[in-house]
Design a protein around this motif. Structure first.
Motif: not given
Length: 248
Positions: A42-51
């Motif tokens: 939820a915080l990491l840049p470039g991570a999927p949103v609501s995975p």
């Protein structure tokens, strides 16, 4: 801190009588890792949103092994405290990945030997981590390591910026911030201990290195007994009641 995986070594040495306990532990660790991956994503840049849990776990696992990734993990960013006491104390509380948790029951440690081990080992390591993040955030040019995008590794012992210069100390900017936005709130480590204060005093008297961290305000040490809701703050001058009841 990059994969959220815990690997149990030497499983063949576990007695058959404890195999069911081990399998439950392994399953719980896997579930905890997947849940933690969701929180970090939820915080990491470039991570999927609501995975979904599986997708988050696969994502953090892949990016932790990607040498081109300048934000592989924020597993320790934001660290603020270490809580030493029965796990029931924090049960159901969302600590937002900001606290180290060390299970401890003072009633089972009348000699204080277990608490002494905790205060002289895990607490010191937590302070190292916290201090490194603190100075890399408040004084990045002096104590940080600059941006990862221009790092060159030297002999496996450190990094330099670009083709030369001094070895850089501390953490790269991508470990504490995104652009100009801080991902880590710089603060000195808060140590919360559920144990008799006289037991803590005796331990500090025997361990001047830890006592110096407390007396010189590198860590903030609060303690209380389970019988009392009042926290006390340990300073160079002794214990004083903490003005605010934590958790109220």
């Amino acid at each position: 801190t990059t994969t959220d995986h815990v690997v149990v070594l030497d499983r063949h040495q576990i007695p058959e009588s404890h195999r069911d306990d081990l399998e439950r532990l392994v399953g719980d660790l896997a579930e905890a890792g997947e849940r933690l991956a969701i929180e970090r994503s939820a915080l990491l840049p470039g991570a999927p949103v609501s995975p979904e849990p599986g997708a988050a776990a696969r994502h953090v696992d892949a990016r932790g092994a990607d040498w081109a990734q300048v934000y592989p993990e924020w597993g320790l960013a934001g660290n603020a405290a270490i809580i030493i006491g029965p796990r029931a104390v924090t049960e159901g509380v969302d600590l937002r990945r900001r606290c180290f948790l060390h299970s401890y029951n003072a009633d089972e440690d009348p000699s204080g030997s277990a608490l002494e081990t905790i205060l002289t080992a895990p607490v010191v390591v937590a302070q190292w981590i916290n201090c490194q993040y603190y100075f890399s955030t408040v004084a990045p040019r002096t104590f940080g390591a600059g941006t990862k995008t221009t790092h060159n590794v030297v002999g496996g012992i450190g990094v330099v910026t670009g083709p030369g210069g001094d070895l850089r100390t501390g953490l790269p900017w991508q470990s504490v911030a995104v652009g100009d936005h801080l991902a880590h709130e710089p603060m000195r480590l808060l140590v919360l201990v559920h144990a008799p204060r006289e037991r803590i005093d005796a331990i500090l008297a025997r361990n001047p290195g830890v006592r110096d961290l407390v007396d010189n305000h590198w860590i903030t040490l609060l303690a209380r007994n389970d019988q009392s809701p009042r926290w006390h703050h340990r300073t160079r001058g002794g214990w004083t009641p903490y003005p605010t009841e934590i958790g109220e």
